[in-house]
Scaffold this motif. Structure first.
Motif, PDB file in Angstrom:
ATOM      1  N   UNK A 186       0.931  -1.319   0.215  1.00  0.00           N
ATOM      2  CA  UNK A 186       0.271  -0.122   0.181  1.00  0.00           C
ATOM      3  C   UNK A 186       0.842   1.233  -0.206  1.00  0.00           C
ATOM      4  N   UNK A 187       1.908   1.216   0.793  1.00  0.00           N
ATOM      5  CA  UNK A 187       2.721   2.646   1.245  1.00  0.00           C
ATOM      6  C   UNK A 187       3.596   2.567  -0.467  1.00  0.00           C
ATOM      7  N   UNK A 188       3.888   1.976  -0.906  1.00  0.00           N
ATOM      8  CA  UNK A 188       4.191   1.755  -2.242  1.00  0.00           C
ATOM      9  C   UNK A 188       3.747   2.420  -3.616  1.00  0.00           C
TER      10      UNK A 188
ATOM     11  N   UNK B 234       7.215  12.941  -0.111  1.00  0.00           N
ATOM     12  CA  UNK B 234       7.815  11.907   0.718  1.00  0.00           C
ATOM     13  C   UNK B 234       6.565  12.580   1.868  1.00  0.00           C
ATOM     14  N   UNK B 235       7.153  13.270   2.683  1.00  0.00           N
ATOM     15  CA  UNK B 235       6.804  13.681   4.265  1.00  0.00           C
ATOM     16  C   UNK B 235       5.051  14.018   4.323  1.00  0.00           C
ATOM     17  N   UNK B 236       4.791  14.129   2.857  1.00  0.00           N
ATOM     18  CA  UNK B 236       3.257  14.230   2.959  1.00  0.00           C
ATOM     19  C   UNK B 236       2.687  12.679   3.100  1.00  0.00           C
ATOM     20  N   UNK B 237       3.363  11.823   1.632  1.00  0.00           N
ATOM     21  CA  UNK B 237       3.051  10.396   1.811  1.00  0.00           C
ATOM     22  C   UNK B 237       3.081   9.695   3.275  1.00  0.00           C
ATOM     23  N   UNK B 238       4.200  10.259   3.890  1.00  0.00           N
ATOM     24  CA  UNK B 238       4.675   9.503   5.438  1.00  0.00           C
ATOM     25  C   UNK B 238       3.367   9.937   6.583  1.00  0.00           C
ATOM     26  N   UNK B 239       2.953  11.183   5.779  1.00  0.00           N
ATOM     27  CA  UNK B 239       2.118  11.309   6.901  1.00  0.00           C
ATOM     28  C   UNK B 239       0.475  10.453   6.907  1.00  0.00           C
TER      29      UNK B 239
ATOM     30  N   UNK C  78       9.458  -1.518   6.574  1.00  0.00           N
ATOM     31  CA  UNK C  78      10.205  -0.813   6.242  1.00  0.00           C
ATOM     32  C   UNK C  78       9.144   0.251   5.422  1.00  0.00           C
ATOM     33  N   UNK C  79       7.248   0.905   5.922  1.00  0.00           N
ATOM     34  CA  UNK C  79       7.057   1.198   5.158  1.00  0.00           C
ATOM     35  C   UNK C  79       7.379   2.563   4.431  1.00  0.00           C
ATOM     36  N   UNK C  80       7.750   2.991   5.423  1.00  0.00           N
ATOM     37  CA  UNK C  80       8.746   5.082   5.218  1.00  0.00           C
ATOM     38  C   UNK C  80       9.650   4.818   4.419  1.00  0.00           C
TER      39      UNK C  80
ATOM     40  N   UNK D  63      11.782   6.478   9.491  1.00  0.00           N
ATOM     41  CA  UNK D  63      11.536   5.691  10.923  1.00  0.00           C
ATOM     42  C   UNK D  63      10.729   6.263  11.675  1.00  0.00           C
ATOM     43  N   UNK D  64      10.068   6.596  12.055  1.00  0.00           N
ATOM     44  CA  UNK D  64       9.146   6.861  12.768  1.00  0.00           C
ATOM     45  C   UNK D  64       7.507   5.832  12.483  1.00  0.00           C
ATOM     46  N   UNK D  65       7.843   6.308  10.824  1.00  0.00           N
ATOM     47  CA  UNK D  65       6.918   5.577  10.208  1.00  0.00           C
ATOM     48  C   UNK D  65       6.958   4.343  10.095  1.00  0.00           C
ATOM     49  N   UNK D  66       7.943   3.608   9.774  1.00  0.00           N
ATOM     50  CA  UNK D  66       8.180   2.036  10.199  1.00  0.00           C
ATOM     51  C   UNK D  66       8.061   1.695  11.450  1.00  0.00           C
TER      52      UNK D  66
END
Ligand code: ASP
Length: 441
Positions: free
Chosen positions: A99-101, A230-235, A308-310, A389-392
């Motif tokens: 989903x993440x990628x 990148x930051x937006x998708x991580x959130x 490692x989704x992030x 890493x926080x997302x991971x």
């Protein structure tokens, strides 16, 4: 001072983080190139305290993972539980990464952060080739468990600890003292985690100060679009994917989940290492959310190694960005190839700072993109590494809660109690003192 000691650990770490970040920026811009500042503060006190804190965290990872997995494995009802647990966990890890990628590439294609950019670079970057599946599987089995522990090979440690725990359970009554010893050791390890976490505000302050003093912030200007995508998708991954997955599959409150993840998220952000954060993530899911050790001891170290989704999000956006920046048109099967390779690369990415960027070479190579593209995004990678890493580790914890709920191995009263686990922040030495007095009396 009195007020400081009354603050929660989360608040203290947050304050440490903000002070460190501000100090780093102040030293950088108010005293640029000042040798005294560099010598005594940046490379002196902050470097020493930050590195001691990092080492202390890493120091407990191997013994903590080993003892908690052995404890978990010897309390499993039977081997089939382990198979079921492993199957569910790995399937969920792969699913969230997929989903993440996919989301990362979708958003990057929509926003087109690299379109029209002419950010060519001559820097070369060494590529890594993907290991074959058979190599990966063989590599999971240690020929020497002590070597695996000495080199911190998490997958090998997990395999050895699982087999060791199963053997203890199979040995039955004669192995009872071993079970008790490991249970006691596990308690001691958790106390050690608490002890080290009490140093966190100072460690985090020092890490942040050094980082923001040395980090190449100018590069962000050029790469602002890439950074923001990148930051937006991580959130999005945290707020949409994880929260809805948690709510839909378990009915647990995403708000409580995220509140209880705060410490672990801050640790992951400051260390940029899923591995170093393992003790804190374990503490969050077991003591604060009520997940039983049988589940968490297995899923958290495994997730910190293979989920490692992030990182996959960064790789998805980076691939699209580099293709656009170099004017390469990717076909639909190239994108599918990126999804597969980035998911596999995420399994092979070690939970330490910066590895995601190295593994990106593998993804780029698969679709024939220039490896020097990595040099383009290097400047902003450290900051993104901290966020991803926080997302991971948040992804590892969501899957842990889902698996625990499906196995009926989560204490819902603990999960729903907003203060659960808070009391462990202070180490109490009174009973030791009392026992000493009794002995000497
Ligand atoms: N720093 C990341 C982690 O430890 C890995 C990476 O993306 O570089 O999870």
């Amino acid at each position: 001072m009195q007020q400081w000691s009354q603050l929660s650990l989360t608040a203290k770490v947050l304050i440490g983080m903000v002070i460190g970040l501000s100090l780093g920026l102040v030293m950088r811009y108010a005293t640029p190139g000042n040798t005294l500042v560099e010598l005594y503060l940046v490379n002196g006190i902050f470097h020493v305290v930050g590195q001691i804190f990092l080492s202390a965290l890493k120091m407990i990872v191997v013994p903590l993972v080993f003892t908690s997995i052995v404890c978990g494995a010897c309390s499993l009802k039977d081997i089939s539980t382990l198979g079921r647990l492993g199957g569910k966990t790995i399937a969920l890890y792969l699913f969230t990464t997929f989903i993440a990628i996919s989301m990362a590439m979708g958003v990057a294609l929509l926003v087109a952060p690299g379109a029209g950019a002419n950010l060519e670079s001559a820097t070369q970057f060494a590529a890594r080739t993907a290991p074959s599946i058979s190599e990966v599987i063989i590599g999971m089995f240690p020929s020497n468990p002590f070597e695996a522990m000495a080199s911190g090979n998490t997958l090998q440690i997990i395999v050895f600890a699982l087999l060791f725990g199963i053997a203890i359970a199979a040995a039955g009554k004669p192995a009872r003292p071993v079970v008790e010893m490991f249970q006691a050791l596990n308690e001691v390890m958790m106390k050690l985690v608490t002890l080290i976490m009490n140093l966190a505000p100072y460690g985090v302050l020092s890490l942040m100060a050094t980082l923001f003093y040395t980090m190449d912030l100018a590069a962000i200007g050029n790469l602002i679009q890439y950074f923001l995508v990148v930051a937006g998708v991580l959130v999005l991954q945290v707020l949409v994917t994880y929260c809805s997955l948690l709510k839909m599959t378990t009915g647990l409150s995403p708000k409580i989940f995220l509140t209880k993840m705060q410490d672990a998220i801050m640790f992951a952000f400051s260390t940029a290492s899923s591995n170093a954060t393992i003790p804190v993530t374990m503490e969050a899911v077991t003591r604060r959310m009520g997940v039983k050790n049988e589940i968490a001891s297995f899923t958290i170290p495994l997730g910190s190694t293979i989920n490692m989704d992030g990182t996959a999000i960064m790789q998805g956006v980076a691939t699209v960005f580099i293709a656009q920046a170099f004017g390469v048109d990717l076909a639909i099967n190239d994108y599918l190839m990126v999804i597969v390779t980035a998911t596999l690369a995420s399994i092979g990415t070690a939970g330490v700072p910066g590895v995601g960027l190295i593994m990106l070479a593998m993804v780029l190579q698969q679709v024939g993109l220039p490896l020097e593209g990595i040099a383009l995004i290097m400047g902003v990678d450290r900051l993104l590494d901290m966020i991803r890493t926080a997302v991971n580790i948040t992804g590892d914890s969501v899957v842990t809660c889902i698996v625990a709920k499906s196995e009926n191995n989560i204490d819902l009263d603990v999960f729903n109690d907003i203060h659960a686990g808070d009391t462990e922040e202070n180490i109490d030495f009174h009973h030791i003192v009392k026992e000493d007095q009794t002995v000497s009396a």
